[in-house]
Write an enzyme that holds these catalytic residues in place. Sequence first.
Site, short mmCIF file in Angstrom:
data_model
loop_
_atom_site.label_atom_id
_atom_site.label_comp_id
_atom_site.label_asym_id
_atom_site.label_seq_id
_atom_site.Cartn_x
_atom_site.Cartn_y
_atom_site.Cartn_z
N LYS A 103 0.81 -1.22 0.07
CA LYS A 103 0.00 0.01 -0.12
C LYS A 103 0.95 1.11 0.14
CE LYS A 103 -4.49 1.07 0.28
NZ LYS A 103 -5.71 0.48 -0.04
N GLY A 214 -20.37 7.27 3.06
CA GLY A 214 -19.46 7.76 2.11
C GLY A 214 -20.15 7.74 0.70
N GLY A 216 -17.72 8.52 -2.08
CA GLY A 216 -16.93 8.65 -3.01
C GLY A 216 -16.76 7.57 -3.91
N ASN A 217 -15.71 7.02 -4.56
CA ASN A 217 -15.85 6.09 -5.60
C ASN A 217 -16.54 5.06 -5.18
OD1 ASN A 217 -14.77 3.22 -6.74
ND2 ASN A 217 -14.52 4.81 -8.44
N ALA A 218 -16.39 4.16 -4.03
CA ALA A 218 -17.00 3.15 -3.72
C ALA A 218 -18.49 3.46 -3.32
CB ALA A 218 -16.34 2.49 -2.48
N GLY A 219 -18.65 4.58 -2.54
CA GLY A 219 -19.88 4.68 -1.82
C GLY A 219 -21.01 5.28 -2.89
N1 GLU Z 1 -7.30 0.53 -3.03
C1 GLU Z 1 -8.10 -0.54 -3.40
C2 GLU Z 1 -8.19 -1.59 -2.29
O1 GLU Z 1 -8.09 -1.21 -1.05
C3 GLU Z 1 -7.74 -1.55 -4.78
C4 GLU Z 1 -6.37 -1.86 -4.90
C5 GLU Z 1 -5.87 -2.27 -6.19
O2 GLU Z 1 -6.58 -2.12 -7.14
O3 GLU Z 1 -4.48 -2.83 -6.26
O4 GLU Z 1 -8.37 -2.76 -2.31
#
Ligand code: GLU
Length: 408
Positions: A103, A214, A216-219
């Site tokens: 990450k 949320g 954002g993208n996911a929400g």
């Molecule tokens: N940020 C996203 C996660 O937490 C996607 C990570 C990715 O696609 O590598 O799973």
Amino acid sequence: MTNPFENALAQLARANTVSPVNPTLLTLLQAPNREIRISIPVSMDDGSVRVFEGYRVEYNNARGPYKGGIRYHQDTDIYEVKALALWMALKCAVANIPMGGGKGGVTVDPKKLSKKELENLSRGWIRELADVLGPTKDVPAPDVNTTSEIMDWMNDEYGKITGDTTGAFITGKSLDKGGSEGRGTATAQGGFYVFEALRSRFGLPDKCTVVVQGFGNAGLNACELWTKAGHMIVGTSDSQGAIVKADGIDVDALKAYKKEKGTVIGFPGSTTVTNAQLLETACDVLIPAALENQITKENAANIKAKVVLELANGPTTPEADDILFGRNIPVVPDILANSGGVTVSTYEWEQNMKNEHWTEAQVFEKLKAAMNAEANGIADKAATLKTDLRRAAFLIALGRIGEAMKLK
Ligand code: GLU
């Protein structure tokens, strides 16, 4: 607030209480393979230079290249990035994709930067880390506050430095820069497939009331997908606050409202509530899709949802897991529920490596089959062990990582 890395380690220990995990593996997973801190000098629009603190944590690569997004947030620190990196290693194992866990992040409030400053920062992050990244080494992606446009800048910068213009070292790019069909909505889409796969086991009605923390993208994508399937969104939030509306939120109208006003607050017909009240709103499904540490020992006893589905990473603390398990409220854990994002990222990486382009229908067909299989496998394991879904998911992931480490 609890340190998310301590929570992640406590989750490992918690899984170990149900079914003993290989002790060597547990010891090895107490710390990442490597953690890198960088200073990123950025030319600001006023001619000054500011230095931002950035990170890349490479947690475990037993199953494949380190994989995981890059977060831009004012509260991001090394502990958060380490927790997120460990969760990525487990998530990729749950998803059964050939990736390890990593990450990245930068401590910054990106809303306070101009577009040019954001681009300079993003290119700077790559310049400092180009050596450790690569399609077979470490493959970043978007996370909170990072977009396909940012991935495109990073991809361009990486190409200039290394000459590798395949795009395979980073995922979540825009379509015309080598991104995959379906990647933009994949996190929510994968979560929806998991929900569909497990809905009858949970005894949920055909039409559910849903709270999504949320926008954002996911929400936002979750609000759209659940609405499209006939469910009703009765509350949501953004970084400025939360709203509820018992007779259902018109998500298209809210999206337009947020675009104009910059917030969901004040949406016609809705009531403004605190974040705490939003989480405690009565509903069938509560979908945390924001940040860590939202459902804790302070509020877990007051959660009125029948099921919690984690599109965010780390929204529920281990103490809250115990309380919710005791109350028979299933929590579909992040490493399963939001693994659609990294799964389609891996499809993107594969397409870039093979110079292919898959259709959206192909991507979602593969994703649905994968999410179905993993959701049912985890639910079966939880039933056999009489434990919760998180512990079952951790045990499956740890089994797979352990196997790969022995092979190595
Ligand atoms: N940020 C996203 C996660 O937490 C996607 C990570 C990715 O696609 O590598 O799973």
